[in-house]
Design a protein around this motif. Sequence first.
Motif, short mmCIF file in Angstrom:
data_model
loop_
_atom_site.label_atom_id
_atom_site.label_comp_id
_atom_site.label_asym_id
_atom_site.label_seq_id
_atom_site.Cartn_x
_atom_site.Cartn_y
_atom_site.Cartn_z
N HIS A 29 42.27 45.12 50.38
CA HIS A 29 42.83 44.51 50.05
C HIS A 29 44.42 44.29 49.96
O HIS A 29 45.28 44.31 49.54
N LEU A 30 44.61 46.33 49.38
CA LEU A 30 46.50 46.64 49.59
C LEU A 30 46.63 47.00 50.79
O LEU A 30 48.12 47.96 50.67
N ARG A 31 46.67 47.07 51.27
CA ARG A 31 46.82 47.81 52.58
C ARG A 31 48.53 46.69 53.40
O ARG A 31 48.58 45.84 53.22
N GLY A 32 49.23 47.47 52.95
CA GLY A 32 50.24 47.00 53.94
C GLY A 32 51.43 46.50 52.16
O GLY A 32 52.16 45.87 53.14
N PHE A 33 50.61 46.57 51.10
CA PHE A 33 51.47 45.91 50.33
C PHE A 33 51.90 46.97 49.19
O PHE A 33 51.18 47.88 49.31
N GLN A 34 52.97 46.64 48.78
CA GLN A 34 54.09 47.17 48.22
C GLN A 34 53.03 48.29 46.77
O GLN A 34 53.68 47.20 45.99
N SER A 35 52.56 48.55 46.60
CA SER A 35 51.80 48.90 45.63
C SER A 35 51.73 50.12 45.19
O SER A 35 51.75 51.04 45.94
N HIS A 36 51.02 50.60 43.73
CA HIS A 36 50.78 52.12 43.08
C HIS A 36 48.99 51.37 42.90
O HIS A 36 49.20 50.72 41.52
N VAL A 37 48.33 52.70 42.97
CA VAL A 37 47.25 52.08 41.55
C VAL A 37 47.30 53.50 41.31
O VAL A 37 47.52 54.84 41.42
N ASN A 38 46.98 52.83 39.62
CA ASN A 38 47.04 53.91 38.75
C ASN A 38 45.02 53.97 38.37
O ASN A 38 44.57 52.64 37.66
N LEU A 39 44.64 55.22 39.13
CA LEU A 39 43.38 54.97 38.75
C LEU A 39 41.99 55.44 36.67
O LEU A 39 43.56 56.82 36.41
N ILE A 40 42.08 54.99 36.00
CA ILE A 40 41.95 54.99 34.63
C ILE A 40 40.78 55.28 34.72
O ILE A 40 39.66 54.93 34.31
N PRO A 41 40.51 56.73 34.36
CA PRO A 41 38.49 57.25 33.62
C PRO A 41 38.39 56.29 32.24
O PRO A 41 39.25 56.92 31.70
N TYR A 42 37.84 56.30 32.40
CA TYR A 42 36.89 54.65 31.23
C TYR A 42 37.07 55.48 30.01
O TYR A 42 36.41 56.54 30.21
N ASN A 43 37.98 54.84 29.16
CA ASN A 43 37.74 55.31 27.74
C ASN A 43 35.82 55.09 26.82
O ASN A 43 36.23 54.00 27.09
N PRO A 44 35.76 55.55 26.14
CA PRO A 44 34.56 55.47 25.96
C PRO A 44 34.44 54.38 24.57
O PRO A 44 35.69 55.00 23.99
N ILE A 45 33.86 53.29 24.75
CA ILE A 45 33.70 52.33 23.51
C ILE A 45 32.71 51.92 22.63
O ILE A 45 31.44 52.23 23.53
N SER A 46 32.22 52.00 21.96
CA SER A 46 30.87 51.50 21.05
C SER A 46 29.52 50.79 21.75
O SER A 46 28.57 51.07 21.64
N GLU A 47 30.04 49.85 21.71
CA GLU A 47 29.77 48.53 22.00
C GLU A 47 28.88 49.01 23.58
O GLU A 47 27.92 47.80 23.64
N VAL A 48 29.24 49.15 24.71
CA VAL A 48 28.74 48.87 25.57
C VAL A 48 27.86 50.70 26.26
O VAL A 48 28.87 51.32 26.18
#
Length: 363
Positions: free
Chosen positions: A298-317
């Motif tokens: 999807h992002l090939r050739g797209f002027q972009s940067h990907v920020n990977l965010i390891p999931y921060n736990p929440i109690s509901e899920v």
Amino acid sequence: MSVTPQLQISNSNLPKEAASPTGTNRAVPPLLGASKAELTEWVQQQQQPAYRGQQLHQWIYQKGARSLCEISVFPKQWRTTVAEVPIGRSTLHHRTQAPDGTVKFLLRLADNQIIETVGIPTEKRLTVCVSSQVGCPMACDFCATGKGGFSRNLARHEIIDQVLTVQEDFQQRVSNVVFMGMGEPLLNPEAVLDAVQSLNQDVGIGQRSITVSTVGVPGRIRRLAQSKLQVTLAVSLHASNQALRAQLIPSARQYPLAALLQECREYVAVTGRRVSFEYILLAGVNDLPAHALELAQHLRGFQSHVNLIPYNPISEVDYQRPDPDRIKAFMDALKQQHIAASVRRSRGLEKDAACGQLRASRT
Ligand code: SAH
């Protein structure tokens, strides 16, 4: 001062009623967010000399005045007349500091609603993570804010107040602002863009140091591009295909991935600025090498940067954060495809102040 047409702040926002000899009107809008020119016009309407506008600006934005009564350079009699004109500051309801120095503030608004703001210090920066709404209607499955429902949009002064509050608490200038607190900023574009304008011109924060993060609202990224602001756009993608995205993000069912990415492409074309894509890593859900490959396509050739965010736990899920080697493998797979990416270090995790953990509770 050049102001783009959509962002012009109307003078009707200012509390003209305060001039009335019968006293002040409680419903007058707050001064916070008004420019120097608007404040000058307002003081002149009150039969005060123009230079008082400059003084008022300095007391509101630099000295942190919470009431016009505090402004000791103003004549006593006039101060009494305008005593009830609100500046628009919140009060501190609760403050917690995480071991990494991140501070979470629960702020009480004039109508007693509570919002969260986070101050994130690093060696060279002080970043404020601001809320744009009380709660959030988007109901993303992995996000604590969405679980609590939605109350209302914030007004511009309630956004600016968060930045001033953190600045005063840390006694240090705020260098960066990210709209990654409670709420979906592009559902509240008018107040958000007015606040950005004021944070830039009145508080002195560079436009490029302000990031607006959105999960996507049809047509609104286009509108942001047209506003010609130099803010950074972050798009919460979180999935590499439409089916998975629609499962995690209810609003994606009405706004397909292809349409969102198309608007992002237009944003790059109009502004010449790259887009940041946020991607939460949920173990076993969206963190397989195949997802990384799909995302890269999807992002090939797209002027972009990907920020990977390891999931921060929440109690509901019961999603899980992937192991570090899984995170590294995902990142390496993107790099192999020549996609610029980095892993975002979570700050404030110990005090529920990290991304996706914000809610108006006292924990
Ligand atoms: N509504 C906007 C801004 C608020 S969320 C948006 O969605 O972009 C700010 C960031 O935190 C988003 O990228 C969001 O998806 C992410 N986030 C939400 N819940 C999270 C969680 N539990 N762990 C890590 N990041 C989360």
